[in-house]
Scaffold this motif. Sequence first.
Motif, PDB file in Angstrom:
ATOM      1  N   GLU A 151       0.838  -1.190   0.000  1.00  0.00           N
ATOM      2  CA  GLU A 151       0.000   0.000   0.000  1.00  0.00           C
ATOM      3  C   GLU A 151       0.876   1.244   0.000  1.00  0.00           C
ATOM      4  O   GLU A 151       1.872   1.330   0.721  1.00  0.00           O
ATOM      5  N   SER A 152       0.488   2.220  -0.801  1.00  0.00           N
ATOM      6  CA  SER A 152       1.256   3.446  -0.979  1.00  0.00           C
ATOM      7  C   SER A 152       0.907   4.484   0.081  1.00  0.00           C
ATOM      8  O   SER A 152      -0.187   4.475   0.660  1.00  0.00           O
ATOM      9  N   LEU A 153       1.816   5.431   0.287  1.00  0.00           N
ATOM     10  CA  LEU A 153       1.580   6.577   1.145  1.00  0.00           C
ATOM     11  C   LEU A 153       1.118   7.800   0.354  1.00  0.00           C
ATOM     12  O   LEU A 153       1.108   8.898   0.886  1.00  0.00           O
ATOM     13  N   ASP A 154       0.735   7.624  -0.913  1.00  0.00           N
ATOM     14  CA  ASP A 154       0.221   8.752  -1.677  1.00  0.00           C
ATOM     15  C   ASP A 154      -1.206   9.077  -1.215  1.00  0.00           C
ATOM     16  O   ASP A 154      -1.766   8.413  -0.335  1.00  0.00           O
ATOM     17  N   ALA A 155      -1.798  10.106  -1.805  1.00  0.00           N
ATOM     18  CA  ALA A 155      -3.084  10.614  -1.320  1.00  0.00           C
ATOM     19  C   ALA A 155      -4.223   9.621  -1.479  1.00  0.00           C
ATOM     20  O   ALA A 155      -5.233   9.714  -0.767  1.00  0.00           O
ATOM     21  N   ILE A 156      -4.096   8.658  -2.402  1.00  0.00           N
ATOM     22  CA  ILE A 156      -5.191   7.702  -2.617  1.00  0.00           C
ATOM     23  C   ILE A 156      -4.872   6.315  -2.066  1.00  0.00           C
ATOM     24  O   ILE A 156      -5.658   5.393  -2.240  1.00  0.00           O
ATOM     25  N   ALA A 201       1.526  -0.997 -12.421  1.00  0.00           N
ATOM     26  CA  ALA A 201       0.667  -0.739 -11.265  1.00  0.00           C
ATOM     27  C   ALA A 201       0.951  -1.678 -10.100  1.00  0.00           C
ATOM     28  O   ALA A 201       0.598  -1.371  -8.954  1.00  0.00           O
ATOM     29  N   ALA A 202       1.584  -2.809 -10.357  1.00  0.00           N
ATOM     30  CA  ALA A 202       1.927  -3.735  -9.267  1.00  0.00           C
ATOM     31  C   ALA A 202       3.144  -3.264  -8.476  1.00  0.00           C
ATOM     32  O   ALA A 202       3.309  -3.642  -7.317  1.00  0.00           O
ATOM     33  N   SER A 203       3.986  -2.444  -9.111  1.00  0.00           N
ATOM     34  CA  SER A 203       5.215  -1.978  -8.466  1.00  0.00           C
ATOM     35  C   SER A 203       4.921  -0.696  -7.692  1.00  0.00           C
ATOM     36  O   SER A 203       5.322   0.408  -8.071  1.00  0.00           O
ATOM     37  N   ILE A 204       4.201  -0.853  -6.600  1.00  0.00           N
ATOM     38  CA  ILE A 204       3.681   0.270  -5.820  1.00  0.00           C
ATOM     39  C   ILE A 204       4.816   1.176  -5.326  1.00  0.00           C
ATOM     40  O   ILE A 204       5.803   0.702  -4.760  1.00  0.00           O
ATOM     41  N   LYS A 205       4.634   2.481  -5.532  1.00  0.00           N
ATOM     42  CA  LYS A 205       5.605   3.478  -5.062  1.00  0.00           C
ATOM     43  C   LYS A 205       5.230   3.965  -3.660  1.00  0.00           C
ATOM     44  O   LYS A 205       4.120   3.781  -3.200  1.00  0.00           O
ATOM     45  N   ARG A 209       2.910   0.331   3.919  1.00  0.00           N
ATOM     46  CA  ARG A 209       2.249  -0.784   4.593  1.00  0.00           C
ATOM     47  C   ARG A 209       2.185  -1.972   3.650  1.00  0.00           C
ATOM     48  O   ARG A 209       2.020  -1.791   2.428  1.00  0.00           O
ATOM     49  N   ILE A 210       2.309  -3.176   4.195  1.00  0.00           N
ATOM     50  CA  ILE A 210       2.127  -4.407   3.428  1.00  0.00           C
ATOM     51  C   ILE A 210       1.216  -5.319   4.237  1.00  0.00           C
ATOM     52  O   ILE A 210       1.521  -5.659   5.383  1.00  0.00           O
ATOM     53  N   GLU A 211       0.090  -5.673   3.637  1.00  0.00           N
ATOM     54  CA  GLU A 211      -0.860  -6.576   4.289  1.00  0.00           C
ATOM     55  C   GLU A 211      -0.700  -7.979   3.733  1.00  0.00           C
ATOM     56  O   GLU A 211      -0.655  -8.174   2.510  1.00  0.00           O
TER      57      GLU A 211
END
Length: 360
Positions: A151-156, A201-205, A209-211
Amino acid sequence: MLESMSSPDIVKPTPPDLLEDTGSGLDYGTNPARMLSDITPIDRFFIRSHVPTPAIDDRTWTLRIEGDGVGQTVTYRYDDLLTRLPLVSVIRTIECAGNRRVLFGEELGRSFSGTQWGRSAISTAEWTGVRLRDLLEPAQLTAQAREVMPESLDAIRARRPLPLVKALADDTIVAIAMNGEILPADHGFPARLVVSGWLGAASIKWLGRIEVSTTPLHVPWNTEDYVLIGPGYAAHGPALGPAITEPALSSLVELPWPAHLHAGPQLIRGRAYAGEGRVSTVECRIGDGPWEPAMLTSPGSAGVWARWQFRWDADPGEHVLRVRASDDRGQAQPDSTPPNELGYNHESVLAHPVMVRGAR
């Protein structure tokens, strides 16, 4: 001298000689005529973001691993990744699933929503970081663990699940460096995932967090977006169509679109990419002439593009240079791509327009 330009929503300059502006203010493609080497320099590596680049302080940043698929929650700080864990480096290509969306629309006589990519949403870098499996191990994966979702720390809070086997692969890494430099902000600082051979899109920037889950995870990025929607693509559960994993087998020419050349001998260069496969052959065809083999000058490997070249004694006039790649799994670029509603995975034979000037 390159003109220095920048978007207010990203950090690095976006000079038009190096990066093609898609008009979104967030997305800039690598100019195919300025790729030059196997590895794409950071200044021209394509940018794909859903929202503006976040400012993240590595002194307070953490990466948390949690979920019902682990025995305990583990939290890493930036210094842990830099100095306390084994580092590995991999050369890998990243491509957006929407690459060539404009060409796809022209083929079908329609337009698609989404980023208006031509051929430029693909680049290759050397990524240095920690294997994801090494980060997961202290969290004690349970026997029931099934999916891993960064999971990214960007706004979405961009996120997209991976099957456990892909998350544990040797070349799935949490990268902290790119081409030997600390990861730039637009490319995921302080840490990003690199998923070999899969869509960008799989290579999250901007990881935070990783669930790890014991059940399938459904988020917009694998149910509504980055899925194939349309006739021939069956919906499954909450997903409107099958989720994309690999990008389409594709090729490109390292020339402007359209290209302008002088008459006489020409050495045409390009790239081809086969996702998790390996490019085995590239063929070229001028107009209605025969298909002829191109020479692979760097064959690439799984997850890495191949480079090719083709000698052409060009006659004056308007021409179409067609290029098709095949891979080691028996796949070849087809003449057309089955339509889907979001314009993903265009795989058709490339038809590159070329104007040849001058007399023989």
